[in-house]
Every structure is written in C-alpha cells, then in structure tokens.
Design a protein around this motif. Structure first.
Motif, PDB file in Angstrom:
ATOM      1  N   GLY A 255      50.914  84.253  52.629  1.00 37.58           N
ATOM      2  CA  GLY A 255      49.649  84.872  52.240  1.00 37.58           C
ATOM      3  C   GLY A 255      48.459  84.068  52.732  1.00 37.58           C
ATOM      4  N   SER A 256      48.550  82.748  52.630  1.00 39.23           N
ATOM      5  CA  SER A 256      47.480  81.883  53.129  1.00 39.23           C
ATOM      6  C   SER A 256      47.383  81.945  54.647  1.00 39.23           C
ATOM      7  CB  SER A 256      47.722  80.434  52.686  1.00 39.23           C
ATOM      8  OG  SER A 256      47.603  80.301  51.296  1.00 39.23           O
ATOM      9  N   ILE A 257      48.531  81.969  55.318  1.00 41.24           N
ATOM     10  CA  ILE A 257      48.535  82.045  56.781  1.00 41.24           C
ATOM     11  C   ILE A 257      47.889  83.346  57.255  1.00 41.24           C
ATOM     12  CG2 ILE A 257      50.074  82.303  58.781  1.00 41.24           C
ATOM     13  CD1 ILE A 257      51.914  80.243  57.414  1.00 41.24           C
ATOM     14  N   LYS A 258      48.205  84.452  56.597  1.00 43.59           N
ATOM     15  CA  LYS A 258      47.591  85.736  56.967  1.00 43.59           C
ATOM     16  C   LYS A 258      46.083  85.684  56.796  1.00 43.59           C
ATOM     17  CE  LYS A 258      50.066  88.569  54.428  1.00 43.59           C
ATOM     18  NZ  LYS A 258      50.536  89.859  53.870  1.00 43.59           N
ATOM     19  N   LYS A 259      45.636  85.115  55.702  1.00 43.25           N
ATOM     20  CA  LYS A 259      44.194  85.033  55.439  1.00 43.25           C
ATOM     21  C   LYS A 259      43.492  84.147  56.456  1.00 43.25           C
ATOM     22  CE  LYS A 259      40.928  83.022  52.155  1.00 43.25           C
ATOM     23  NZ  LYS A 259      40.794  82.195  50.922  1.00 43.25           N
ATOM     24  N   ARG A 260      44.109  83.043  56.785  1.00 44.57           N
ATOM     25  CA  ARG A 260      43.454  82.062  57.657  1.00 44.57           C
ATOM     26  C   ARG A 260      43.520  82.418  59.142  1.00 44.57           C
ATOM     27  NH1 ARG A 260      46.406  76.949  54.609  1.00 44.57           N
ATOM     28  NH2 ARG A 260      45.205  77.097  52.660  1.00 44.57           N
ATOM     29  N   TYR A 261      44.654  82.987  59.579  1.00 48.50           N
ATOM     30  CA  TYR A 261      44.884  83.078  61.011  1.00 48.50           C
ATOM     31  C   TYR A 261      45.187  84.471  61.559  1.00 48.50           C
ATOM     32  CZ  TYR A 261      45.665  78.213  59.706  1.00 48.50           C
ATOM     33  OH  TYR A 261      45.532  76.957  59.162  1.00 48.50           O
ATOM     34  N   LEU A 262      45.507  85.413  60.692  1.00 48.99           N
ATOM     35  CA  LEU A 262      45.975  86.704  61.186  1.00 48.99           C
ATOM     36  C   LEU A 262      45.048  87.865  60.853  1.00 48.99           C
ATOM     37  CD1 LEU A 262      49.789  86.396  60.292  1.00 48.99           C
ATOM     38  CD2 LEU A 262      48.567  85.571  62.318  1.00 48.99           C
ATOM     39  N   GLN A 263      43.848  87.562  60.377  1.00 52.60           N
ATOM     40  CA  GLN A 263      42.936  88.622  59.947  1.00 52.60           C
ATOM     41  C   GLN A 263      42.538  89.559  61.080  1.00 52.60           C
ATOM     42  OE1 GLN A 263      41.809  89.524  56.984  1.00 52.60           O
ATOM     43  NE2 GLN A 263      42.785  87.918  55.803  1.00 52.60           N
TER      44      GLN A 263
END
Length: 262
Positions: free
Chosen positions: A58-66
């Motif tokens: 969830g953090s990775i999606k927010k930080r890098y995959l938006q």
C-alpha cells in the motif's frame, strides 16, 4: 490548499529494501497485475505476514505507482532509473518520491532538518521531530484526532527515514553524515522532474525539492555546473539566467543520460 498530513509513515516506515526489490520485480514483469499476483504467492517480502505485505505494498503504491494508471510500466522514468543505478543512488530516488508523496515528511526535512544543517547544527533528534509535529498540529486540523501513540511513533519514523537514507549517522547519536554524496544522475533526475517550473537560475535556487538532499546554495551551484559541463543543460545569460534543457522530458533524460542507450 494545504495538502493534508497523514501518519502513514509510522505504519511501514521507509522500507527501502522492500520497495526496491518489488519495483525491480515490477520492471521485470512489466505488469502491475502480474506483480500483485506474485506478491503473495512468491512472498517477495521474505516471509512477511499477509497484513505486512498489504501495508508495505500500500505504501509502495502511494509513493511510486500513482502515475501508472494510464501509462505502461516500461515508460516509467523511476523504474528505468533504478534499474541502472547502484543501490545507494536508487535509495535516494526512492527517498525523493517518498517525500513527494508524504507532506509531513517533506515539510519536516525542508523546515527543520535542512535549516539545522545549514545553520551548523550537529544533527537532528526525535525531540526535534516531536516539536515539529506539535507545532504543525496548530495549522493542520487533521492532526487534532491523532493519539499520543501516533505522535510518538511518527516522530520516530521521521528520524528513521533519515537514518536509513544515510543523512544521519545512528539513532543513539543522530549527527549529520558529512560523507553523503549525490551523483549527477540524482541531481539531474530531480532537476528534470521539475523542468516545467525550474526555468531560471532563481527558480532553481528557490526550489525546495533540493533541500530534501540538504544541499545549500553553493553545493547546488556546483552540481548545476557539473550538469552543464556534462551537456545535460546549458545556461543563457539574460536579465535573469535561463536554464535550457537538452532533453525534452524526464524520461528522455533517464534514457539518454542515466541508462545511456545512445
């Protein structure tokens, strides 16, 4: 409008190693759907619990995959860059995007850490982070309902990010690490990321993103000169000094300068 603060950072922390592993795997699979299928089946987080995997991803999606919603994975400059950098460089880029996605982290580094650094303080502590959070709660209504535990965990998480990226030496004695080095590829990436709003030398010196790397005006001047000597940009003297970019986009900078395909 002021972007809201969140306490998300306290849940997963920086997770730089996990983030890099998952993003590299995403580059190999070239599909977010395939990555998500594999995330639990192949346990990319090394025997982590299902809840931990969900939190970290969830953090990775927010930080890098938006920005991946309407673009192919293979077109993402960040993924292209980290595949062609050493781990230290890749971590700095992940840290940069983490700051951009988390307003409380961004403001803490710019308003507290950078200011202490350029004023000659030896370091920054969790007490400084706690004071920053308390002061920020006056302006940010969304912080009013945070528990005492949330404040405690978040101030620790803010310092941990600086430790894991190497800006601070160690938790017991959190002094600034004077041996941190940023390559032209890192500085060029940040510059090209902001090329639409950094058009002049004044824009460059006044842009807060470079404060995330604790670079004062003299250090930024030297880095810009190195990029100019490398042919990545050139300066034109007018009423104010204009910055001209060799490449039309961040992606082209990454392909041509970081990856070096041509």
């Amino acid at each position: 409008m002021i972007k809201k603060y969140t306490a998300d950072l306290k849940t997963t922390g920086a997770v730089l190693e996990d983030s890099l592993r998952i993003l590299i795997r995403l580059s190999e699979l070239n599909s977010i759907e395939a990555l998500e299928d594999e995330l639990f089946e192949n346990n990319l987080l090394l025997k982590a619990s299902k809840r931990r995997i969900e939190n970290v991803y969830g953090s990775i999606k927010k930080r890098y995959l938006q920005d991946f919603q309407d673009k192919p994975v293979s077109e993402a400059p960040l993924l292209l860059a980290i595949q062609n950098m050493n781990k230290e460089e890749a971590f700095y880029l992940l840290y940069y995007h983490m700051c951009l996605s988390d307003k409380v982290l961004y403001d803490f580094v710019v308003e507290v850490v950078f200011q202490k650094y350029i004023k000659g303080f030896l370091g920054v502590s969790s007490d400084d982070a706690g004071e920053f959070l308390i002061t920020s709660s006056i302006e940010h209504e969304e912080m009013k309902n945070w528990s005492e535990r949330t404040y405690k965990d978040l101030k620790s998480a803010l310092i941990t990010v600086l430790l894991e990226t190497g800006f601070l030496s160690n938790r017991r004695n959190p002094i600034f690490n004077e041996n941190v080095y940023f390559s032209n590829r890192i500085f060029g990436y940040v510059l090209y990321f902001n090329k639409d709003c950094i058009l002049t030398l004044d824009d460059y010196y006044n842009h807060n993103d470079f404060k995330l790397f604790l670079q004062d005006k003299q250090q930024r001047k030297m880095m810009l000169k190195e990029l100019e000597l490398s042919g990545v940009i050139y300066l034109e003297e007018n009423k104010e000094t204009d910055i001209h970019y060799k490449f039309p986009s961040l992606k082209e900078f990454v392909v041509q300068y970081v990856v070096g395909e041509n």
